[in-house]
Write an enzyme that holds these catalytic residues in place. Structure first.
Site: not given
Ligand code: NAD
Length: 488
Positions: A184, A260, A294, A391
């Site tokens: 997804k 992650e 991140c 962040e």
């Molecule tokens: P997010 O948590 O909003 O979304 C991530 C994914 O989860 C997306 O596919 C989103 O559609 C899905 N999602 C959101 N809410 C959900 C729910 N309630 N149930 C199931 N799925 C859900 O994060 P984002 O805004 O897309 O990405 C930014 C974040 O990701 C930042 O906090 C960043 O630090 C983190 N990040 C971490 C890494 C790592 O490797 N540690 C890498 C990249 C990004």
């Protein structure tokens, strides 16, 4: 890049769900618009999966699991290798697609294609090297066989900031280990993953081994998939807030999880640092991906005796940035991914300024078309500023100072996150002390970029659990099985 080249590329990207080896509409036929953040224009409509569509995708993954697990490791490896070759061949197309849906400058998008492709090559090399152990038990009465089996069908959820690499970092080890999956991608940037699924199909992926679903409601789509007892693994990259929620759901099925999550990286510059090296590192660690990583350096913790000189050097570099659409020549800073990101960034900047920080450069959104934020340099950030704990996903470099090594360590560790830290010092012994003392899963010592497919990527504390890439990466998708065979 001509407009017609962009349109041709977008027309060729599948906009449907990929389930059981077929491209299909969602059962209710709804669609979701995908935007170009540099203009706000809708560039494509894609299928909006219902929860029932998600379960159909899981059905397909479950149906394909046994035969994929039984596929020879060499055959799995060769599929990954073909995917690597084709992705490299199509670097320009994938880079442009990412720039269009996410906004990053083309040069960075090309870098992400290289990085994302490396996971395919790395795990193609790991697939035939899944080893076990064999030995006599201490009593001498039995032979102990330890083997590795694929965990089974996986649910792979990825964020919008690295649309290709976050997908290949999960899909490649899952495929190498013999696991099928439902993927997804983030709703904001689904096109790259859909194009990648089409590429996998082209290189011979059997039906159902990888399925891709896109939805306007990630939570509604995900809940029944995670609750399904046939699912065996959840791998998530995204915010800590959502990760925690998904772990709670995964606990009910005792799923294997890899998380992650968010970061809040400290970037520590000691008084003995090579300042030019530190500035070079700062540009990478802070402004790559327009600050939306991140691994982005969130807090610049600089020794008080060099803070002014460091700030002057970074000011000069930031002043030379070119802000614009990522497809334009020479652009170094593209738009933020959407309005929410602009507001969230500005809120943290205004909070810091309100508490005494000085905005040397930038400090506000850029008015007009697209979701741009001015590259910002904040000095004299006070300890109560929210951006020291939260962040900040934007092009904002915030400097705070310290006087002793202990103080630097306390500041660096003073966060619930623990993904990566950056340390600049020319003192080797101090560098080694920092490796031991900083509570992060990764560290860059005199460098601002740590990512590599051959490295175990991941965090501690609220930044997550599990590792992606390296030898560790495939074990996230393998279960250990022990068998005892009596000697006689
Ligand atoms: P997010 O948590 O909003 O979304 C991530 C994914 O989860 C997306 O596919 C989103 O559609 C899905 N999602 C959101 N809410 C959900 C729910 N309630 N149930 C199931 N799925 C859900 O994060 P984002 O805004 O897309 O990405 C930014 C974040 O990701 C930042 O906090 C960043 O630090 C983190 N990040 C971490 C890494 C790592 O490797 N540690 C890498 C990249 C990004």
């Amino acid at each position: 890049m001509s407009v017609s080249a962009e349109l041709d590329l977008l027309a060729g990207v599948p906009g449907q769900l990929f389930i059981g080896g077929r491209w299909v509409d969602g059962e209710q036929g709804g669609t979701i618009p995908v935007h170009d953040p540099s203009t706000g224009a809708v560039i494509k409509e894609i299928a909006d999966a219902t929860p029932a569509d998600g379960v159909r995708a899981l059905d397909a993954a479950v149906a394909a699991q046994e035969s994929w697990a039984a596929t020879a490791p060499r055959a799995r490896a060769e599929l990954l290798r073909r995917a690597f070759d084709l992705l490299v061949e199509r670097r320009e197309e994938f880079a442009l697609l990412m720039t269009l849906e996410m906004g990053k400058p083309l040069a960075e998008a090309r870098g992400e294609v290289n990085y994302g492709a490396e996971f395919l090559r790395w795990f193609s090399e790991e697939a035939p090297r899944i080893h076990g152990r064999y030995g006599l038990n201490p009593e001498g009465t039995g032979r102990m066989v330890v083997s590795q089996r694929p965990v089974g069908p996986c649910y792979l959820v990825t964020p919008w900031n690295f649309p290709l690499a976050m997908a290949t970092r999960k899909i490649a080890p899952a495929l190498a280990a013999g696991c099928t999956s439902v993927v997804k991608p983030a709703t904001l940037t689904p096109l790259t993953t859909l194009a990648f699924a089409a590429l996998l199909e082209e290189v011979g992926l059997p039906a159902g081994v990888v399925n891709v679903v896109t939805s306007s409601s990630a939570s509604r789509l995900s809940a029944p998939i995670i609750a399904d007892p046939r699912l065996r693994k959840l791998s998530f990259t995204g915010s800590t807030e959502v990760g925690v929620r998904l772990m709670e759901q995964a606990a009910k099925g005792v799923l294997r999880v890899s998380m992650e999550l968010g970061g809040n990286a400290p970037f520590v510059v000691f008084d003995d640092a090579d300042l030019d090296k530190a500035v070079e590192g700062a540009m990478l660690a802070k402004f790559r991906n327009i600050g939306q990583a991140c691994t982005a350096a969130n807090r610049f913790i600089v020794h008080e005796s060099v803070a002014e000189a460091f700030a002057a050097k970074v000011q000069e570099r930031i002043s030379a940035f070119k802000v614009g659409r990522g497809t334009e020549d020479g652009v170094t800073i593209g738009p933020l991914v959407d309005d929410n990101q602009v507001h969230a960034t500005d809120e943290l900047v205004q909070d810091a300024i309100g508490k005494g920080a000085r905005a040397v450069l930038g400090g506000a959104p850029i008015a007009g078309e697209g979701t741009f934020y001015a590259p910002t340099l904040l000095t004299d950030v006070t300890p109560d500023a929210r951006l020291l704990r939260e962040e900040i996903f934007g092009p904002v470099l915030a400097i705070t100072t310290f006087s002793t090594e202990d103080e630097a360590v306390a500041l660096a560790n003073g966060t619930e996150y623990g993904l990566v830290s950056y340390v600049f010092t020319e003192d080797l012994a101090r560098g080694h002390r920092m490796i031991d003392r900083l509570d992060t899963g990764m560290m860059g010592l005199n460098t601002g970029l740590v990512s590599n497919a051959a490295a175990p990527f991941g965090g501690v504390k609220m930044s997550g659990m599990g590792r992606e890439g390296s030898f560790e990466g495939i074990h996230e998708y393998l279960d250990t099985k022990y068998t005892l065979i009596p000697v006689s």
